[in-house]
Write a protein that holds these residues in place. Structure first.
Motif, PDB file in Angstrom:
ATOM      1  N   GLY A  49      -2.993  -0.279   6.710  1.00 55.73           N
ATOM      2  CA  GLY A  49      -2.444  -1.160   5.693  1.00 55.73           C
ATOM      3  C   GLY A  49      -1.613  -2.281   6.287  1.00 55.73           C
ATOM      4  O   GLY A  49      -1.720  -3.443   5.872  1.00 55.73           O
ATOM      5  N   ALA A  74      -1.191   4.145   7.160  1.00 54.82           N
ATOM      6  CA  ALA A  74      -0.103   3.177   7.145  1.00 54.82           C
ATOM      7  C   ALA A  74      -0.370   2.044   8.127  1.00 54.82           C
ATOM      8  O   ALA A  74      -0.171   0.866   7.801  1.00 54.82           O
ATOM      9  CB  ALA A  74       1.219   3.871   7.469  1.00 54.82           C
ATOM     10  N   LEU A 133       0.861  -1.175   0.000  1.00 56.48           N
ATOM     11  CA  LEU A 133       0.000   0.000   0.000  1.00 56.48           C
ATOM     12  C   LEU A 133       0.900   1.228   0.000  1.00 56.48           C
ATOM     13  O   LEU A 133       1.721   1.409   0.905  1.00 56.48           O
ATOM     14  CB  LEU A 133      -0.899   0.022   1.239  1.00 56.48           C
ATOM     15  N   THR A 134       0.756   2.082  -1.000  1.00 55.10           N
ATOM     16  CA  THR A 134       1.477   3.349  -1.036  1.00 55.10           C
ATOM     17  C   THR A 134       0.570   4.442  -0.497  1.00 55.10           C
ATOM     18  O   THR A 134      -0.530   4.649  -1.011  1.00 55.10           O
ATOM     19  CB  THR A 134       1.908   3.696  -2.473  1.00 55.10           C
ATOM     20  N   VAL A 135       1.020   5.133   0.540  1.00 49.10           N
ATOM     21  CA  VAL A 135       0.249   6.199   1.181  1.00 49.10           C
ATOM     22  C   VAL A 135       0.787   7.537   0.698  1.00 49.10           C
ATOM     23  O   VAL A 135       1.893   7.936   1.055  1.00 49.10           O
ATOM     24  CB  VAL A 135       0.327   6.093   2.717  1.00 49.10           C
ATOM     25  N   VAL A 160       5.363   5.021   2.496  1.00 53.42           N
ATOM     26  CA  VAL A 160       4.773   6.254   3.017  1.00 53.42           C
ATOM     27  C   VAL A 160       5.508   7.447   2.432  1.00 53.42           C
ATOM     28  O   VAL A 160       6.721   7.585   2.600  1.00 53.42           O
ATOM     29  CB  VAL A 160       4.822   6.315   4.558  1.00 53.42           C
ATOM     30  N   VAL A 195       8.092  -1.233   6.159  1.00 55.08           N
ATOM     31  CA  VAL A 195       7.715   0.153   5.904  1.00 55.08           C
ATOM     32  C   VAL A 195       8.852   0.827   5.153  1.00 55.08           C
ATOM     33  O   VAL A 195      10.015   0.746   5.562  1.00 55.08           O
ATOM     34  CB  VAL A 195       7.439   0.923   7.214  1.00 55.08           C
ATOM     35  N   VAL A 199       4.099  -1.282   3.364  1.00 54.03           N
ATOM     36  CA  VAL A 199       3.634   0.086   3.185  1.00 54.03           C
ATOM     37  C   VAL A 199       4.771   0.983   2.724  1.00 54.03           C
ATOM     38  O   VAL A 199       5.885   0.936   3.268  1.00 54.03           O
ATOM     39  CB  VAL A 199       3.034   0.641   4.503  1.00 54.03           C
TER      40      VAL A 199
END
Length: 335
Positions: free
Chosen positions: A86, A83, A70-72, A95, A120, A93
């Protein structure tokens, strides 16, 4: 090897760039786009045909196609909660800068990653700039000797074309201030090259954004380098019409240097004992947002790093992302 599947949460300027880079990279696959603005749906459908659109992160997590990452890329104040959501859903993730607006929130992201066994990745795009990488190597090799002074200058334009009424930019809760939104990756560069900093003093002014932001547009910060030496950070978003420069000057025992330009894209000066600077590859052009510009467009390197790490193994820079938030939080405690 299976492609790394990405869902992009927040499809504004930067999120759209992430999506485009993922869509055309071998070994990556764009599987979902998420944004709260429904008017983006038709344009995104034309640009990324066949990629489903979701009106909220909750909606995507509930019924969207499976992803690995998941790209925030949403407003700063939403980074931490999204984040964490996800990670708890089993996703790695990415971020966008900054990792969060408080150190406590940044720590919560890292702790959730530890608990879930996910990774992350912070976006530290200045690290991929050839002059920045050169400076990092030069300092790490000890070629400069003791560092005496470091001067970081960030003078950009952000006017009414950027701070528009009713948006998240300029708000304390979602934006946080120039050191988070515009210049956190320069604080990261300072930490990455020279290590931790301490003993801050600061002055803040709001010269021409009184009606558009809830915080300063300019600041003067002094500090000490924990490894030795002192430094200054001068920044402003009050420059008229267009960006002026981003520059880093170093005075040390065995020489002095300056990397500069609008976004740290060139060596302006280098006079170091028994050393000649190499010819560096060209820096990517600035992110161009039409009426204003950002830093060098190095997001492709970020996508490469994520894909290669997930396919081949390795670590991430998330702890450094936390450190950047801590430094900015300590500076802004003086506001």
């Amino acid at each position: 090897m299976l492609p790394v599947r990405f869902a992009i949460c927040g499809v504004g300027h930067i999120g759209r760039r992430h999506a485009a880079l993922v869509a055309r990279r071998a070994g990556a696959q764009l599987v979902a786009l998420v944004d709260v603005l429904p008017e983006l749906r038709s344009g995104l459908a034309a640009e990324f045909p066949g990629v489903p659109f979701f009106a909220s992160l909750d909606e995507y997590l509930a019924r969207g196609p499976q992803a690995d990452v998941l790209t925030v890329a949403t407003p700063n104040g939403l980074h931490a909660q999204q984040a964490v959501a996800g990670l708890r859903h089993g996703l790695h993730v990415v971020v966008e800068k900054p990792l969060a607006l408080t150190a406590a929130d940044a720590r919560a992201i890292l702790e959730t990653a530890r608990q879930t066994g996910r990774l992350v990745f912070g976006v530290m795009q200045n690290r991929y700039s050839p002059p920045a990488a050169w400076l990092k190597e030069l300092v790490a090799a000890g070629r400069l000797g003791d560092v005496y002074l470091v001067q970081l200058s960030c003078f950009w334009n952000r006017d009414a074309r950027y701070y528009r009424p009713g948006g998240w930019r300029g708000t304390g809760a979602l934006d946080g201030g120039p050191l988070f939104t515009q210049f956190s990756h320069f604080v990261d560069l300072l930490y990455w090259v020279f290590g931790d900093v301490a003993n801050f003093s600061a002055r803040f002014r709001n010269f021409n954004h009184q009606t558009t932001t809830e915080f300063e547009d300019s600041g003067l910060v002094t500090f000490d380098l924990v490894r030795g030496g002192s430094g200054t950070l001068s920044y402003s978003t009050a420059v008229w019409d267009r960006n002026l420069e981003s520059a880093l000057t170093v005075v040390a025992a065995r020489g002095a240097l300056k990397i500069g330009g609008q976004y740290l894209e060139k060596i302006d000066y280098c006079h170091v004992q028994d050393y000649a600077p190499p010819a560096l590859p060209p820096t990517n052009p600035a992110n161009d947002y039409g009426p204003y510009q950002g830093s060098a467009a190095n997001h492709g390197h970020v996508i490469d790093e994520v894909v290669e790490t997930l396919q081949r193994g390795g670590g991430t820079n998330a702890a450094d992302g936390l450190k950047v938030v801590e430094i900015i939080e300590r500076i802004y405690a003086l506001r």
